[in-house]
Design a protein around this motif. Structure first.
Motif, PDB file in Angstrom:
ATOM      1  N   SER A 132      -3.626   7.420   0.467  1.00 23.50           N
ATOM      2  CA  SER A 132      -4.632   6.751  -0.349  1.00 23.50           C
ATOM      3  C   SER A 132      -3.997   5.515  -0.976  1.00 23.50           C
ATOM      4  O   SER A 132      -2.775   5.327  -0.921  1.00 23.50           O
ATOM      5  N   PHE A 133      -4.830   4.674  -1.583  1.00 25.69           N
ATOM      6  CA  PHE A 133      -4.301   3.467  -2.211  1.00 25.69           C
ATOM      7  C   PHE A 133      -3.281   3.816  -3.299  1.00 25.69           C
ATOM      8  O   PHE A 133      -2.243   3.163  -3.428  1.00 25.69           O
ATOM      9  N   ALA A 134      -3.559   4.866  -4.051  1.00 27.11           N
ATOM     10  CA  ALA A 134      -2.657   5.261  -5.139  1.00 27.11           C
ATOM     11  C   ALA A 134      -1.300   5.719  -4.629  1.00 27.11           C
ATOM     12  O   ALA A 134      -0.303   5.686  -5.362  1.00 27.11           O
ATOM     13  N   GLU A 135      -1.253   6.143  -3.380  1.00 28.67           N
ATOM     14  CA  GLU A 135      -0.002   6.660  -2.817  1.00 28.67           C
ATOM     15  C   GLU A 135       0.870   5.570  -2.198  1.00 28.67           C
ATOM     16  O   GLU A 135       2.017   5.827  -1.840  1.00 28.67           O
ATOM     17  N   LEU A 136       0.347   4.361  -2.063  1.00 26.14           N
ATOM     18  CA  LEU A 136       1.153   3.268  -1.521  1.00 26.14           C
ATOM     19  C   LEU A 136       2.176   2.805  -2.557  1.00 26.14           C
ATOM     20  O   LEU A 136       1.881   2.805  -3.754  1.00 26.14           O
ATOM     21  N   PRO A 137       3.364   2.418  -2.120  1.00 24.56           N
ATOM     22  CA  PRO A 137       4.380   1.955  -3.075  1.00 24.56           C
ATOM     23  C   PRO A 137       3.941   0.656  -3.751  1.00 24.56           C
ATOM     24  O   PRO A 137       3.718  -0.352  -3.080  1.00 24.56           O
ATOM     25  N   THR A 138       3.827   0.681  -5.068  1.00 22.30           N
ATOM     26  CA  THR A 138       3.299  -0.472  -5.795  1.00 22.30           C
ATOM     27  C   THR A 138       4.182  -1.708  -5.662  1.00 22.30           C
ATOM     28  O   THR A 138       3.673  -2.832  -5.651  1.00 22.30           O
ATOM     29  N   ASP A 139       5.494  -1.508  -5.555  1.00 29.65           N
ATOM     30  CA  ASP A 139       6.386  -2.662  -5.462  1.00 29.65           C
ATOM     31  C   ASP A 139       6.440  -3.237  -4.045  1.00 29.65           C
ATOM     32  O   ASP A 139       7.126  -4.229  -3.807  1.00 29.65           O
ATOM     33  N   SER A 140       5.719  -2.631  -3.100  1.00 30.02           N
ATOM     34  CA  SER A 140       5.678  -3.146  -1.728  1.00 30.02           C
ATOM     35  C   SER A 140       4.253  -3.378  -1.251  1.00 30.02           C
ATOM     36  O   SER A 140       4.020  -3.539  -0.058  1.00 30.02           O
ATOM     37  N   ILE A 141       3.293  -3.417  -2.200  1.00 36.31           N
ATOM     38  CA  ILE A 141       1.892  -3.487  -1.801  1.00 36.31           C
ATOM     39  C   ILE A 141       1.581  -4.750  -1.013  1.00 36.31           C
ATOM     40  O   ILE A 141       0.722  -4.740  -0.114  1.00 36.31           O
ATOM     41  N   GLU A 142       2.289  -5.855  -1.294  1.00 33.36           N
ATOM     42  CA  GLU A 142       2.026  -7.099  -0.567  1.00 33.36           C
ATOM     43  C   GLU A 142       2.378  -6.977   0.913  1.00 33.36           C
ATOM     44  O   GLU A 142       1.807  -7.683   1.749  1.00 33.36           O
ATOM     45  N   CYS A 143       3.307  -6.089   1.232  1.00 32.18           N
ATOM     46  CA  CYS A 143       3.657  -5.866   2.637  1.00 32.18           C
ATOM     47  C   CYS A 143       2.505  -5.219   3.391  1.00 32.18           C
ATOM     48  O   CYS A 143       2.374  -5.381   4.603  1.00 32.18           O
ATOM     49  N   TYR A 144       1.662  -4.475   2.656  1.00 34.21           N
ATOM     50  CA  TYR A 144       0.550  -3.754   3.280  1.00 34.21           C
ATOM     51  C   TYR A 144      -0.718  -4.592   3.368  1.00 34.21           C
ATOM     52  O   TYR A 144      -1.651  -4.211   4.076  1.00 34.21           O
ATOM     53  N   VAL A 145      -0.785  -5.717   2.653  1.00 36.49           N
ATOM     54  CA  VAL A 145      -2.011  -6.521   2.668  1.00 36.49           C
ATOM     55  C   VAL A 145      -1.842  -7.808   3.462  1.00 36.49           C
ATOM     56  O   VAL A 145      -2.786  -8.590   3.575  1.00 36.49           O
ATOM     57  N   SER A 146      -0.651  -8.036   4.048  1.00 38.40           N
ATOM     58  CA  SER A 146      -0.449  -9.262   4.813  1.00 38.40           C
ATOM     59  C   SER A 146       0.750  -9.128   5.741  1.00 38.40           C
ATOM     60  O   SER A 146       1.849  -8.761   5.302  1.00 38.40           O
ATOM     61  N   PHE A 147       0.529  -9.409   7.017  1.00 41.96           N
ATOM     62  CA  PHE A 147       1.629  -9.447   7.982  1.00 41.96           C
ATOM     63  C   PHE A 147       2.617 -10.550   7.626  1.00 41.96           C
ATOM     64  O   PHE A 147       3.833 -10.379   7.763  1.00 41.96           O
ATOM     65  N   ILE A 148       2.109 -11.662   7.148  1.00 45.15           N
ATOM     66  CA  ILE A 148       2.973 -12.781   6.763  1.00 45.15           C
ATOM     67  C   ILE A 148       3.872 -12.376   5.602  1.00 45.15           C
ATOM     68  O   ILE A 148       5.076 -12.666   5.595  1.00 45.15           O
ATOM     69  N   SER A 149       3.302 -11.676   4.620  1.00 45.78           N
ATOM     70  CA  SER A 149       4.112 -11.197   3.492  1.00 45.78           C
ATOM     71  C   SER A 149       5.134 -10.163   3.951  1.00 45.78           C
ATOM     72  O   SER A 149       6.259 -10.116   3.443  1.00 45.78           O
ATOM     73  N   TYR A 150       4.725  -9.327   4.911  1.00 44.09           N
ATOM     74  CA  TYR A 150       5.663  -8.333   5.452  1.00 44.09           C
ATOM     75  C   TYR A 150       6.888  -9.007   6.053  1.00 44.09           C
ATOM     76  O   TYR A 150       8.024  -8.578   5.814  1.00 44.09           O
ATOM     77  N   LEU A 151       6.683 -10.063   6.833  1.00 43.01           N
ATOM     78  CA  LEU A 151       7.815 -10.768   7.434  1.00 43.01           C
ATOM     79  C   LEU A 151       8.721 -11.374   6.371  1.00 43.01           C
ATOM     80  O   LEU A 151       9.947 -11.371   6.502  1.00 43.01           O
ATOM     81  N   ASP A 152       8.117 -11.893   5.288  1.00 40.84           N
ATOM     82  CA  ASP A 152       8.912 -12.498   4.228  1.00 40.84           C
ATOM     83  C   ASP A 152       9.718 -11.466   3.452  1.00 40.84           C
ATOM     84  O   ASP A 152      10.826 -11.739   2.994  1.00 40.84           O
ATOM     85  N   ARG A 153       9.153 -10.253   3.314  1.00 42.85           N
ATOM     86  CA  ARG A 153       9.776  -9.226   2.472  1.00 42.85           C
ATOM     87  C   ARG A 153      10.363  -8.067   3.285  1.00 42.85           C
ATOM     88  O   ARG A 153      10.747  -7.049   2.716  1.00 42.85           O
TER      89      ARG A 153
END
Length: 485
Positions: A258-279
């Motif tokens: 669920s959304f609550a179970e996603l790691p809050t300090d890595s949430i940007e990795c889950y909402v953007s492939f571009i952010s994932y590559l950066d982080r």
């Protein structure tokens, strides 16, 4: 004087004969024939028919064993068991490569073969086809497929041997059963084959070279090796720019949290492939991947450190004409010495064939991004009890309505030119490190760049601008409505 003249004449005749034979052989190669004299190494004619991807010198780029394991590591030197051997002579370190005509193969001694992925290199399709063709494999070779049975792939009835599914990982007792079956196969002179791509994400070494988490299957392989049996690990190589996009799409396609179970300090990795590559190195839940090393290199390093086994790496980008575009046929031909009869029967009408499995789409990924952002914006009722996958699936079913509410094509953001350049540079570097001889061929580099360009043109490195989409009032209201309790 007459003796000297006669000797000179014989030298000239021999030289002329060699030149004639060599010229004839080169002509045969140019014409796509494989009728080489015994003096030269045999070359599979399938390798000679496509000059853009196959070269007639050797099997460069087929299976690589002496791979540069990581960008900061060098290939480990092999011990020379015959010190008297002429230094100008070299012995190939890799296992004999299976060919369609079987001319270069020998039936290997019994060994445990572990196919360990990594993920998103065709492993699911390969596993399912081994399941579907397990009876044919046993009837035409000494290999026995022992697992795993992949999700969504039903084994045919009446198989001669047991095939394990992922439940084998769950308990010590099930691992003991698998070990007993593996040893029984080996004692009968068979070579059990187990395929599990999850191994590559759980077996690794940390930055200090210490042992990290070990997959139970790898512990079983280590045990079999210590009991004196031959062991072999096979990895499959996919170009980095293809792999990283596919890996990310697949990861988001199966988000059962669920959304609550996603790691809050890595949430940007889950909402953007571009952010994932950066982080990437800091993205929790995505494995210890980075842009500094190919996953195949990382896992090869780990298996050597943990098990002392140097993995064979199969190149997914070198098909023979007899393979067609069939990844499974290519894998069998390259990775399983002694399975030529099975290969021939499989590519004929005797084999069972399927379409590639578990192919995630970028649209599915975009819907997952939208699901996560909508949950963060408070638009999803009971978001804490719904999985991201279920939310994304419902959004995808309403894709046409969402697009109509937006009014035109969804806005997109793409990797910058600088970021694309970095990705291509990394992808080329990894290939050069893994297959240095094959990479030295101009057509290899040209094909790599051409494929990358096609990915860019097809928009594979673009994604919906979900932050912009979610701000439109009609879209927000529609999402609220379809998730009302």
């Amino acid at each position: 004087f007459l003796a000297i003249v006669a000797l000179t004449a014989s030298w000239i005749a021999v030289a002329f004969l060699k030149d004639t034979v060599l010229h004839s052989e080169l002509s045969n190669v140019a014409n796509g024939e494989a009728k080489l004299s015994p003096r030269l190494p045999a070359v599979d004619q399938n390798q000679l028919t496509n000059a853009s991807t196959w070269d007639a010198d050797d099997n460069r780029g087929e299976i690589q064993q002496n791979v540069t394991l990581a960008s900061t590591h060098t290939t480990r030197p092999q011990k020379n068991k015959n010190k008297k051997r002429n230094k100008s002579m070299t012995t190939p370190q890799h296992t004999a490569v299976p060919t369609a005509d079987g001319g270069q193969n020998r039936v290997p001694e019994p060994m445990l073969v572990l196919h360990a992925g990594p993920k998103k290199t065709g492993t699911t399709t390969i596993q399912c086809l081994f399941v579907k063709n397990a009876r044919l494999l046993a009837a035409t070779s000494l290999y026995r497929y022992t697992g795993r049975i992949t999700y969504g792939c039903t084994p045919p009835p009446g198989l001669p041997d047991r095939i394990y599914d992922t439940a084998v990982y769950a308990t010590t007792e099930s691992i003991e059963e698998l070990h007993a079956d593996v040893v029984a196969h080996l004692r009968r002179g068979h070579s059990p084959l187990f395929s599990a791509e999850s191994i590559s994400t759980l077996v690794r070494i940390d930055a200090n070279g210490r042992r990290a988490a070990r997959h139970p299957i790898v512990a079983m392989v280590d045990r079999v090796k210590k009991e004196g049996w031959n062991t072999k690990i096979i990895l499959t190589y996919r170009r980095y720019y293809q792999w990283v996009r596919s890996y990310y799409d697949q990861k988001l396609d199966v988000l059962e949290e669920s959304f609550a179970e996603l790691p809050t300090d890595s949430i940007e990795c889950y909402v953007s492939f571009i952010s994932y590559l950066d982080r990437m190195p800091k993205c929790k839940g995505f494995g210890d991947h980075s842009t500094d090393v190919h996953p195949v290199q990382r896992f090869a390093e780990a298996t050597y450190t943990l098990l002392g086994i140097q993995a064979d790496i199969v190149n997914m980008h070198r098909f023979a004409p007899s393979d067609g575009d069939d990844l499974f046929a290519q894998f069998v031909r390259k990775a399983l010495p002694g399975a030529e009869k099975f290969y021939q029967r499989y590519i004929s009408s005797d084999g069972r064939h399927i379409v590639p499995m578990h192919v995630a789409s970028t649209t599915g990924t975009d819907c997952t991004h939208l699901a996560i952002v909508a949950s963060r914006e408070g638009l999803i009722a009971s978001a804490s009890s719904l999985t991201i996958h279920s939310i994304a699936t419902r959004l995808q079913k309403n894709y046409d309505t969402l697009l109509r509410l937006w009014g035109d094509e969804f806005p997109k953001i793409c990797l910058s030119k600088d970021s694309l350049g970095v990705m291509l540079k990394s992808s080329l570097r990894f290939e050069r490190e893994i297959y240095p001889e094959w990479f030295a061929l101009k057509d290899t580099r040209r094909g790599h760049r051409r494929g990358f360009r096609k990915y860019v043109e097809d928009g594979r490195f673009c994604e919906w601008d979900v932050q912009k989409i979610i701000q439109k009032k009609t879209v927000r209201q529609f999402i609220k409505n379809i998730f009302k309790i």
